[in-house]
Scaffold this active site. Structure first.
Site, mmCIF file in Angstrom:
data_model
loop_
_atom_site.group_PDB
_atom_site.id
_atom_site.type_symbol
_atom_site.label_atom_id
_atom_site.label_comp_id
_atom_site.label_asym_id
_atom_site.label_seq_id
_atom_site.Cartn_x
_atom_site.Cartn_y
_atom_site.Cartn_z
ATOM 1 N N TRP A 170 -20.974 -115.322 13.213
ATOM 2 C CA TRP A 170 -21.989 -115.285 12.551
ATOM 3 C C TRP A 170 -23.283 -114.719 13.300
ATOM 4 C CZ3 TRP A 170 -22.332 -120.211 8.998
ATOM 5 C CH2 TRP A 170 -23.664 -120.225 8.285
ATOM 6 N N HIS A 223 -24.912 -111.092 12.865
ATOM 7 C CA HIS A 223 -25.784 -110.784 11.870
ATOM 8 C C HIS A 223 -26.960 -111.054 12.633
ATOM 9 C CE1 HIS A 223 -23.013 -110.441 8.288
ATOM 10 N NE2 HIS A 223 -22.455 -111.332 9.330
ATOM 11 N N ARG A 224 -27.511 -109.947 13.390
ATOM 12 C CA ARG A 224 -28.812 -110.106 14.114
ATOM 13 C C ARG A 224 -30.056 -110.110 13.528
ATOM 14 N NH1 ARG A 224 -25.125 -106.645 16.404
ATOM 15 N NH2 ARG A 224 -26.277 -104.585 15.994
ATOM 16 N N GLU A 237 -29.125 -122.768 19.341
ATOM 17 C CA GLU A 237 -27.795 -123.425 19.302
ATOM 18 C C GLU A 237 -27.895 -124.538 20.155
ATOM 19 O OE1 GLU A 237 -23.090 -122.571 19.873
ATOM 20 O OE2 GLU A 237 -24.738 -120.791 20.500
ATOM 21 N N ARG A 264 -17.460 -126.957 31.022
ATOM 22 C CA ARG A 264 -17.222 -126.422 29.828
ATOM 23 C C ARG A 264 -16.432 -125.225 29.797
ATOM 24 N NH1 ARG A 264 -23.117 -123.947 27.925
ATOM 25 N NH2 ARG A 264 -23.573 -123.030 29.728
ATOM 26 N N ASN A 321 -34.709 -114.534 5.996
ATOM 27 C CA ASN A 321 -35.366 -114.393 4.807
ATOM 28 C C ASN A 321 -34.295 -114.036 3.527
ATOM 29 O OD1 ASN A 321 -34.680 -111.259 4.480
ATOM 30 N ND2 ASN A 321 -36.214 -111.268 5.972
ATOM 31 N N ARG A 381 -19.717 -111.834 3.924
ATOM 32 C CA ARG A 381 -19.103 -113.090 4.204
ATOM 33 C C ARG A 381 -18.257 -113.714 3.241
ATOM 34 N NH1 ARG A 381 -17.760 -111.557 9.159
ATOM 35 N NH2 ARG A 381 -19.450 -111.145 10.482
#
Length: 286
Positions: free
Chosen positions: A84, A87-88, A94, A165, A181, A192
């Protein structure tokens, strides 16, 4: 603008994921009004707005769709998030494993999803694997073991969260907020929602599509017609198609199959289709 409480604004995805619409700016009238600023024309009827929206997407005049924005909260496996974030054109935030102990949530596919490597596609799945159920149990066990070790490092040994982690698998779920947008949502969905996209990100794209089209029904219908379901032929393919057809189309035959003009297929669009057939050598000009 406030979300419509009568709409579905959240969808569950995979085993522990979700897509939740947080905010929307604009509606189906926005591309029309943004496009009309260049000419100074006042707001027009809904039918005229529909015609313009469809014209803009058909001819890829896309800047009027950059003025409408949608913001989502998404929980997805890290392996999906990595795809995902390529898609810059979106804005992302996050959750951080440095600030909080991450939730014990992992993605494990159904056995029906576990397949051999595709023979003709180096990045895809092929036929279902006969040992799928065994592999699913193995993944469950490995995820359980990691979660126990991760929790012990933090709770028992007071190891810094940013280090505890280190061995986290890509099946672990993370949560992020994504804002973009309308044009860039179209571009994301076109890639996708494609059948060849990996299943795990495709189901997220399908969920985004279902939530978003409630707020922009005309725009998304046009997107389906001209982008998602459209078929583009290369010059070579168009030539081959022309050579394969047994006869050319007459003007009379063309006129007979056309339905009455409507917002979904205007007189102007019919003429554009006619010109395409002429370019391909499929329509005999009288």
């Amino acid at each position: 603008m406030p979300l419509n409480p009568t709409f579905e604004n959240e969808k569950r995805v995979l085993d522990n994921g979700y897509v939740r619409l947080l905010d929307v700016m604009g509606d189906d009238s926005s591309p029309d009004s943004d496009a009309r600023i260049s000419t100074g024309v006042a707001a027009r009827s809904e039918a005229q707005q529909t015609t313009l929206v469809r014209f803009l997407l058909r001819h890829k005049h896309t800047t009027p769709f950059e003025g409408s924005v949608m913001k989502f909260e998404v929980r997805a496996p890290i392996m999906v998030i990595r795809e995902w974030f390529r898609h810059r054109m979106f804005s992302y935030n996050e959750e951080s494993g440095r600030y909080k102990q991450l939730d014990p949530l992992y993605y494990t596919p159904d056995a029906e999803r576990v397949s051999y490597q595709a023979k003709s596609n180096h990045q895809g799945s092929g036929e279902q694997h006969p040992d799928a159920a065994e592999f699913v149990m193995q993944w469950h066990e490995e995820q359980r073991e990691f979660e126990e070790e991760y929790n012990a490092l933090i709770q028992t040994h007071n190891v810094a969260r940013e280090l505890a982690r280190l061995n986290m698998p890509v099946s672990h779920y993370s949560t992020f907020v994504v804002t973009g947008n309308l044009l860039n949502w179209f571009r994301f969905l076109q890639l996708r929602m494609e059948a060849t996209a990996q299943y795990e990100i495709r189901v997220y794209a399908n969920a985004i599509f279902e939530l978003a089209k409630q707020y922009f029904p005309t725009s998304f219908e046009a997107f389906q017609d001209y982008w998602l379901k459209a078929v583009t032929l290369s010059g070579t393919e168009a030539k081959l198609l022309s050579n394969m057809l047994p006869r050319t189309i007459s003007e009379e035959m063309f006129a007979n199959v056309l339905s009455a003009p409507s917002p979904d297929f205007t007189k102007r669009e019919a003429e554009e289709f006619r010109q395409k057939l002429i370019r391909m050598g499929l329509l005999a000009v009288q």
